[in-house]
Design a protein around this motif. Structure first.
Motif, PDB file in Angstrom:
ATOM      1  N   MET A   1      28.829  58.437   0.517  1.00  0.00           N
ATOM      2  CA  MET A   1      29.876  58.409   1.513  1.00  0.00           C
ATOM      3  C   MET A   1      30.198  56.952   1.835  1.00  0.00           C
ATOM      4  N   ASP A   2      31.473  56.639   1.963  1.00  0.00           N
ATOM      5  CA  ASP A   2      31.884  55.283   2.329  1.00  0.00           C
ATOM      6  C   ASP A   2      31.395  54.940   3.727  1.00  0.00           C
ATOM      7  N   ALA A   3      31.362  53.669   4.040  1.00  0.00           N
ATOM      8  CA  ALA A   3      30.935  53.213   5.363  1.00  0.00           C
ATOM      9  C   ALA A   3      31.971  53.547   6.427  1.00  0.00           C
ATOM     10  N   VAL A   4      33.230  53.603   6.039  1.00  0.00           N
ATOM     11  CA  VAL A   4      34.335  53.874   6.957  1.00  0.00           C
ATOM     12  C   VAL A   4      35.095  55.087   6.430  1.00  0.00           C
ATOM     13  N   VAL A   5      35.145  56.146   7.247  1.00  0.00           N
ATOM     14  CA  VAL A   5      35.777  57.391   6.824  1.00  0.00           C
ATOM     15  C   VAL A   5      36.807  57.811   7.870  1.00  0.00           C
ATOM     16  N   LEU A   6      38.048  57.984   7.449  1.00  0.00           N
ATOM     17  CA  LEU A   6      39.092  58.487   8.333  1.00  0.00           C
ATOM     18  C   LEU A   6      38.890  59.990   8.501  1.00  0.00           C
ATOM     19  N   ILE A   7      38.740  60.425   9.744  1.00  0.00           N
ATOM     20  CA  ILE A   7      38.555  61.853  10.008  1.00  0.00           C
ATOM     21  C   ILE A   7      39.884  62.506  10.372  1.00  0.00           C
ATOM     22  N   PRO A  17      40.787  65.462  19.946  1.00  0.00           N
ATOM     23  CA  PRO A  17      39.519  66.074  20.363  1.00  0.00           C
ATOM     24  C   PRO A  17      39.415  67.546  19.963  1.00  0.00           C
ATOM     25  N   ARG A  18      40.455  68.303  20.276  1.00  0.00           N
ATOM     26  CA  ARG A  18      40.452  69.728  19.934  1.00  0.00           C
ATOM     27  C   ARG A  18      40.298  69.930  18.430  1.00  0.00           C
ATOM     28  N   ASP A  19      41.066  69.171  17.653  1.00  0.00           N
ATOM     29  CA  ASP A  19      41.058  69.359  16.206  1.00  0.00           C
ATOM     30  C   ASP A  19      39.742  68.914  15.566  1.00  0.00           C
ATOM     31  N   PHE A  20      39.044  67.985  16.193  1.00  0.00           N
ATOM     32  CA  PHE A  20      37.733  67.578  15.692  1.00  0.00           C
ATOM     33  C   PHE A  20      36.717  68.709  15.843  1.00  0.00           C
ATOM     34  N   LEU A  21      36.872  69.516  16.883  1.00  0.00           N
ATOM     35  CA  LEU A  21      35.883  70.541  17.221  1.00  0.00           C
ATOM     36  C   LEU A  21      36.209  71.941  16.733  1.00  0.00           C
ATOM     37  N   THR A  22      37.483  72.211  16.437  1.00  0.00           N
ATOM     38  CA  THR A  22      37.893  73.591  16.163  1.00  0.00           C
ATOM     39  C   THR A  22      38.570  73.744  14.804  1.00  0.00           C
ATOM     40  N   ASP A  23      38.716  74.997  14.408  1.00  0.00           N
ATOM     41  CA  ASP A  23      39.408  75.312  13.153  1.00  0.00           C
ATOM     42  C   ASP A  23      40.890  75.592  13.435  1.00  0.00           C
ATOM     43  N   ASN A  24      41.588  76.101  12.458  1.00  0.00           N
ATOM     44  CA  ASN A  24      43.023  76.372  12.594  1.00  0.00           C
ATOM     45  C   ASN A  24      43.340  77.481  13.599  1.00  0.00           C
ATOM     46  N   HIS A  25      42.319  78.227  14.013  1.00  0.00           N
ATOM     47  CA  HIS A  25      42.502  79.300  14.987  1.00  0.00           C
ATOM     48  C   HIS A  25      41.962  78.888  16.359  1.00  0.00           C
ATOM     49  N   ASN A  26      41.694  77.589  16.517  1.00  0.00           N
ATOM     50  CA  ASN A  26      41.143  77.025  17.754  1.00  0.00           C
ATOM     51  C   ASN A  26      39.794  77.618  18.140  1.00  0.00           C
ATOM     52  N   GLU A  27      39.042  78.015  17.136  1.00  0.00           N
ATOM     53  CA  GLU A  27      37.673  78.483  17.337  1.00  0.00           C
ATOM     54  C   GLU A  27      36.732  77.323  17.024  1.00  0.00           C
ATOM     55  N   ILE A  28      35.698  77.162  17.824  1.00  0.00           N
ATOM     56  CA  ILE A  28      34.735  76.086  17.594  1.00  0.00           C
ATOM     57  C   ILE A  28      34.077  76.267  16.236  1.00  0.00           C
ATOM     58  N   VAL A  29      34.005  75.198  15.475  1.00  0.00           N
ATOM     59  CA  VAL A  29      33.325  75.208  14.178  1.00  0.00           C
ATOM     60  C   VAL A  29      31.896  74.705  14.444  1.00  0.00           C
ATOM     61  N   TRP A  30      31.015  75.653  14.771  1.00  0.00           N
ATOM     62  CA  TRP A  30      29.666  75.299  15.225  1.00  0.00           C
ATOM     63  C   TRP A  30      28.882  74.509  14.187  1.00  0.00           C
TER      64      TRP A  30
END
Length: 109
Positions: A1-7, A17-30
């Motif tokens: 993995m590169d040292a710098v990764v665009l998320i 914030p929401r998109d980092f934590l959830t999927d396309n259905h706004n469910e948390i991706v645990w």
């Protein structure tokens, strides 16, 4: 993995914030959250960052930025950094130029 990764690109705006934590259905991706240290045990500190309408959305996001970390199988530790875009940064693998680009102090030898 590169040292710098665009998320996530800053084009997502307030939804990063929401998109980092959830999927396309706004469910948390645990599984994803747990990989970053965001677990059921500490969810009271970050759970409201899943919905931009929550009162503590930005406070919870700040907690995530300050506390989340991802460790690879090789032992490299990545932390989140947001400067508009959301990045995963492994300080120990970053070059001095990369550190300077993110406004980090660089040790000169």
């Amino acid at each position: 993995m590169d040292a710098v990764v665009l998320i996530l690109s800053d084009a997502r705006g307030v939804y990063i914030p929401r998109d980092f934590l959830t999927d396309n259905h706004n469910e948390i991706v645990w599984k994803h959250c747990e990989a970053w240290g965001l677990t059921e045990a500490n969810k009271d500190f970050w759970i409201e960052a899943t919905d931009p309408t929550y009162e503590n959305y930005w406070e919870d996001w700040e907690w995530i930025l300050n506390n989340a970390k991802y460790t690879t199988e090789e032992g490299d530790v990545y932390r989140l950094c947001q400067d508009g875009d959301l990045w995963a940064l492994c300080y120990d693998k970053m070059t001095n130029e990369e550190k300077e680009n993110f406004g980090m102090e660089v040790e000169r030898v």
